[in-house]
Every structure is written in structure tokens, then in C-alpha cells.
Motif scaffolding. Structure first.
Motif, PDB file in Angstrom:
ATOM      1  N   PHE A 110      -0.338  -7.076 -16.840  1.00 33.03           N
ATOM      2  CA  PHE A 110       0.968  -6.921 -17.455  1.00 33.03           C
ATOM      3  C   PHE A 110       1.864  -8.019 -16.884  1.00 33.03           C
ATOM      4  N   SER A 111       2.323  -8.943 -17.718  1.00 33.43           N
ATOM      5  CA  SER A 111       3.105 -10.073 -17.211  1.00 33.43           C
ATOM      6  C   SER A 111       4.309 -10.336 -18.093  1.00 33.43           C
ATOM      7  N   LYS A 112       5.304 -11.017 -17.510  1.00 34.66           N
ATOM      8  CA  LYS A 112       6.564 -11.253 -18.226  1.00 34.66           C
ATOM      9  C   LYS A 112       7.278 -12.436 -17.582  1.00 34.66           C
ATOM     10  N   VAL A 113       7.997 -13.206 -18.377  1.00 33.17           N
ATOM     11  CA  VAL A 113       8.902 -14.230 -17.861  1.00 33.17           C
ATOM     12  C   VAL A 113      10.282 -13.602 -17.721  1.00 33.17           C
ATOM     13  N   LEU A 114      10.839 -13.657 -16.510  1.00 32.89           N
ATOM     14  CA  LEU A 114      12.135 -13.045 -16.229  1.00 32.89           C
ATOM     15  C   LEU A 114      13.194 -14.122 -16.034  1.00 32.89           C
ATOM     16  N   ASN A 115      14.382 -13.828 -16.496  1.00 37.17           N
ATOM     17  CA  ASN A 115      15.539 -14.694 -16.281  1.00 37.17           C
ATOM     18  C   ASN A 115      16.592 -13.956 -15.463  1.00 37.17           C
ATOM     19  N   LYS A 116      17.653 -14.630 -15.123  1.00 36.93           N
ATOM     20  CA  LYS A 116      18.709 -14.065 -14.287  1.00 36.93           C
ATOM     21  C   LYS A 116      19.172 -12.708 -14.824  1.00 36.93           C
ATOM     22  N   GLY A 117      19.177 -11.710 -13.931  1.00 36.11           N
ATOM     23  CA  GLY A 117      19.603 -10.368 -14.306  1.00 36.11           C
ATOM     24  C   GLY A 117      18.490  -9.466 -14.795  1.00 36.11           C
ATOM     25  N   ASP A 118      17.313 -10.004 -15.084  1.00 36.50           N
ATOM     26  CA  ASP A 118      16.197  -9.186 -15.557  1.00 36.50           C
ATOM     27  C   ASP A 118      15.583  -8.384 -14.406  1.00 36.50           C
ATOM     28  N   VAL A 119      14.981  -7.258 -14.768  1.00 35.73           N
ATOM     29  CA  VAL A 119      14.395  -6.329 -13.798  1.00 35.73           C
ATOM     30  C   VAL A 119      12.944  -6.059 -14.179  1.00 35.73           C
ATOM     31  N   PHE A 120      12.073  -5.934 -13.165  1.00 35.33           N
ATOM     32  CA  PHE A 120      10.658  -5.655 -13.415  1.00 35.33           C
ATOM     33  C   PHE A 120      10.134  -4.728 -12.323  1.00 35.33           C
ATOM     34  N   VAL A 121       9.223  -3.815 -12.706  1.00 34.01           N
ATOM     35  CA  VAL A 121       8.662  -2.838 -11.768  1.00 34.01           C
ATOM     36  C   VAL A 121       7.192  -3.159 -11.492  1.00 34.01           C
ATOM     37  N   PHE A 122       6.812  -3.108 -10.203  1.00 34.72           N
ATOM     38  CA  PHE A 122       5.420  -3.238  -9.787  1.00 34.72           C
ATOM     39  C   PHE A 122       4.982  -1.895  -9.201  1.00 34.72           C
ATOM     40  N   PRO A 123       4.068  -1.173  -9.864  1.00 38.00           N
ATOM     41  CA  PRO A 123       3.658   0.141  -9.368  1.00 38.00           C
ATOM     42  C   PRO A 123       2.975   0.072  -7.998  1.00 38.00           C
TER      43      PRO A 123
ATOM     44  N   PRO B  11       0.794  -1.232   0.000  1.00 43.36           N
ATOM     45  CA  PRO B  11       0.000   0.000   0.000  1.00 43.36           C
ATOM     46  C   PRO B  11       0.822   1.276   0.000  1.00 43.36           C
ATOM     47  N   ARG B  12       2.105   1.178   0.354  1.00 43.41           N
ATOM     48  CA  ARG B  12       2.899   2.404   0.476  1.00 43.41           C
ATOM     49  C   ARG B  12       4.151   2.402  -0.392  1.00 43.41           C
ATOM     50  N   ALA B  13       4.267   1.495  -1.359  1.00 45.52           N
ATOM     51  CA  ALA B  13       5.547   1.424  -2.076  1.00 45.52           C
ATOM     52  C   ALA B  13       5.421   0.874  -3.487  1.00 45.52           C
ATOM     53  N   THR B  14       6.235   1.438  -4.370  1.00 45.03           N
ATOM     54  CA  THR B  14       6.538   0.824  -5.662  1.00 45.03           C
ATOM     55  C   THR B  14       7.690  -0.158  -5.439  1.00 45.03           C
ATOM     56  N   GLU B  15       7.683  -1.252  -6.182  1.00 41.05           N
ATOM     57  CA  GLU B  15       8.713  -2.289  -6.028  1.00 41.05           C
ATOM     58  C   GLU B  15       9.452  -2.481  -7.344  1.00 41.05           C
ATOM     59  N   ILE B  16      10.772  -2.611  -7.262  1.00 40.23           N
ATOM     60  CA  ILE B  16      11.572  -2.983  -8.424  1.00 40.23           C
ATOM     61  C   ILE B  16      12.308  -4.272  -8.079  1.00 40.23           C
ATOM     62  N   LEU B  17      12.086  -5.302  -8.889  1.00 43.07           N
ATOM     63  CA  LEU B  17      12.556  -6.651  -8.600  1.00 43.07           C
ATOM     64  C   LEU B  17      13.647  -7.051  -9.583  1.00 43.07           C
ATOM     65  N   THR B  18      14.717  -7.659  -9.074  1.00 49.01           N
ATOM     66  CA  THR B  18      15.805  -8.175  -9.900  1.00 49.01           C
ATOM     67  C   THR B  18      15.981  -9.666  -9.633  1.00 49.01           C
ATOM     68  N   VAL B  19      16.000 -10.474 -10.678  1.00 50.94           N
ATOM     69  CA  VAL B  19      16.180 -11.919 -10.525  1.00 50.94           C
ATOM     70  C   VAL B  19      17.678 -12.219 -10.392  1.00 50.94           C
ATOM     71  N   LEU B  20      18.033 -12.897  -9.298  1.00 54.11           N
ATOM     72  CA  LEU B  20      19.429 -13.282  -9.071  1.00 54.11           C
ATOM     73  C   LEU B  20      19.728 -14.677  -9.594  1.00 54.11           C
ATOM     74  N   GLU B  21      18.765 -15.580  -9.428  1.00 51.15           N
ATOM     75  CA  GLU B  21      18.941 -16.964  -9.868  1.00 51.15           C
ATOM     76  C   GLU B  21      17.603 -17.510 -10.343  1.00 51.15           C
ATOM     77  N   GLY B  22      17.636 -18.304 -11.408  1.00 47.11           N
ATOM     78  CA  GLY B  22      16.443 -18.993 -11.859  1.00 47.11           C
ATOM     79  C   GLY B  22      15.572 -18.164 -12.782  1.00 47.11           C
ATOM     80  N   THR B  23      14.321 -18.571 -12.874  1.00 51.60           N
ATOM     81  CA  THR B  23      13.336 -17.959 -13.772  1.00 51.60           C
ATOM     82  C   THR B  23      12.070 -17.643 -12.984  1.00 51.60           C
TER      83      THR B  23
END
Length: 243
Positions: free
Chosen positions: A158-171, A129-141
Motif C-alpha cells: 500500500f503506497s502513496k505520494v504525500l504532500n504538505k499536510g497529508d497524513v498516512f497510517v502504518f499499522p 514491533p510495539r506501535a502503530t504510526e501516524i505520519l504527517t508531512v510538514l514540508e516537502g513531498t
């Protein structure tokens, strides 16, 4: 006749001027309100949280700067070790470092989390409720996504398959999730959040595991199912993986 026209013209100009002034005043009031509604910027280098202060504010009172030391800004080896996911029904474990674990985060508007996923593990649909999140995958999918609000009756995914090193934002405030689609390998991610205490509302827990429970009449109507289905869902153990 000429005097009457001049009078009418002057009256219309006055009305237009008054209308413009009222619009400008309303706009300034709205901007001022929005500025007040947002978090203020820090007014000092730091404000280490004084967890023992009797003062209650939106956040925590500041520790006397003379009592602050380097360990208030440090946490040893909190995010380097894989966490247990076997005891979680969801197959995930969130290790959050917010102001409660690191008091120097007070007023700085940021926190961090490590998320471990078992094979086929999931961080279930939830919101901050109080934050935007930015996620980075370190290992796996990871298969990740968020759903927009219901403006224009959209609720678009809005969806995506992420692999190691990929970044995704959740508003901020939007329902989102992460799922490890690999049945054999675990996954690990690091998330940064734009609040010292972002909060987490796991949707299933909040709806079906609230205490006291929400009326099954209310939920049956909301989800358009039989009350027996709601009763079964409310009887489940809805655990919290956001430690």
C-alpha cells in the motif's frame, strides 16, 4: 420404544448442551487471554518513570508522585530544529521522543518523532514491533508505503505520494518506509506512535548487520543468491538512523 427414543433425544440434547458450554468456555478464555496480552490501562493520573529504581517491570517503576514536577512533562525545543542528514547514508535523521527522553510518557502508550529527509533521502524499510504510526508531512513531498503480512501469500504493498499536510497510517508491526523523491528540496514529517517505547527494526540492518552475523548459508538460501553476494552485503556499514 418410546422410552428409548426419549433417552436418545435426552442424550443428544445433553451432548449439544455440553458442546455449547465448551465452545463458550473456550471463547471466554480466548477473550480473557487477549485482554491480558494487551497493554493495561493506566490506574493513576500518571506514572512518571523512575529511571533509578532497582525494580524491573515491563516499562518503568513509578516515581513517587510527591517528587513529580512540571518539568517531567516538558521538553524544550526538541523538534523545532532541522536535523543533520548529510552524515547519514540513508539521507534521513529520526529524532524520537519516547519514555527515555520524557519519563512522563511511562504507561501512557504514546511517543512522537521528527523525521528529516535530505533530497532523495529515505527512512529505510523498518518495523515498529510495539506501535502503530501516524505520519504527517510538514514540508516537502514523500513517497510512503507499507507491506502486509504474508497471509494468503499476498505481501501487498500500500503506497502513496504525500504532500504538505497529508497524513498516512502504518499499522503496528508491518514493514514500512518513507522516501523523498525530490532531488532538490528536503522534507520534514512528524510521526506519532502508539507506544511509550515503540522500538524500530530496520530490515537491512537486522538481516545483514546483526552481531554476530547470521550465517551466509542461511541468508544465501533465504534470498536465493550466491554466498558472495551475502558476504558483500554483510561487509557494508549498516548505520542506524533511529536515534
Amino acid at each position: 420404544m418410546s422410552e428409548r427414543k426419549n433417552s436418545q433425544s435426552g442424550h443428544q440434547s445433553l451432548m449439544a448442551s455440553t458442546s455449547s458450554f465448551c465452545f463458550l468456555a473456550a471463547l471466554l478464555a480466548l477473550v480473557s487471554w487477549q485482554a491480558i496480552a494487551s497493554d493495561p490501562s493506566p490506574l493513576q493520573d500518571f506514572c512518571v518513570a523512575d529511571m533509578h529504581s532497582p525494580v524491573r517491570v515491563n516499562g518503568f517503576a513509578c516515581l513517587n508522585p510527591m517528587d513529580v514536577n512540571v518539568d517531567h512533562f516538558f521538553k524544550a525545543a526538541m523538534l523545532d530544529t532541522p536535523r543533520n542528514t548529510q552524515d547519514s547514508k540513508a539521507g534521513s535523521n529520526v529524532t524520537l521522543i519516547n519514555v527515555m527522553q520524557l519519563p512522563s510518557l511511562n504507561t501512557l502508550g504514546i511517543s512522537i518523532a521528527r523525521i528529516d529527509y535530505a533530497p532523495l533521502g529515505e527512512n529505510p524499510p523498518h518495523t515498529h514491533p510495539r506501535a502503530t504510526e501516524i505520519l504527517t508531512v510538514l514540508e516537502g513531498t514523500l513517497y510512503v508505503g507499507f507491506v502486509t503480512s504474508n497471509q494468503n501469500n499476498m505481501n501487498k504493498l500500500f503506497s502513496k505520494v504525500l504532500n504538505k499536510g497529508d497524513v498516512f497510517v502504518f499499522p503496528e508491526g508491518l514493514i514500512h518506509f518513507q522516501f523523498n523523491p525530490n532531488p532538490h528540496q528536503p522534507a520534514v514529517a512528524i510521526a506519532a506512535l502508539s507506544s511509550q517505547n515503540p522500538g524500530a527494526i530496520t530490515i537491512a540492518n537486522a538481516v545483514f548487520g546483526s552481531k554476530p552475523p547470521i550465517s551466509d548459508d542461511v541468508l544465501a538460501k533465504a534470498f536465493q543468491v550466491e554466498k558472495g553476494t551475502i558476504d558483500w552485503l554483510q561487509a557494508q556499514f549498516w548505520e542506524n538512523n533511529h536515534y
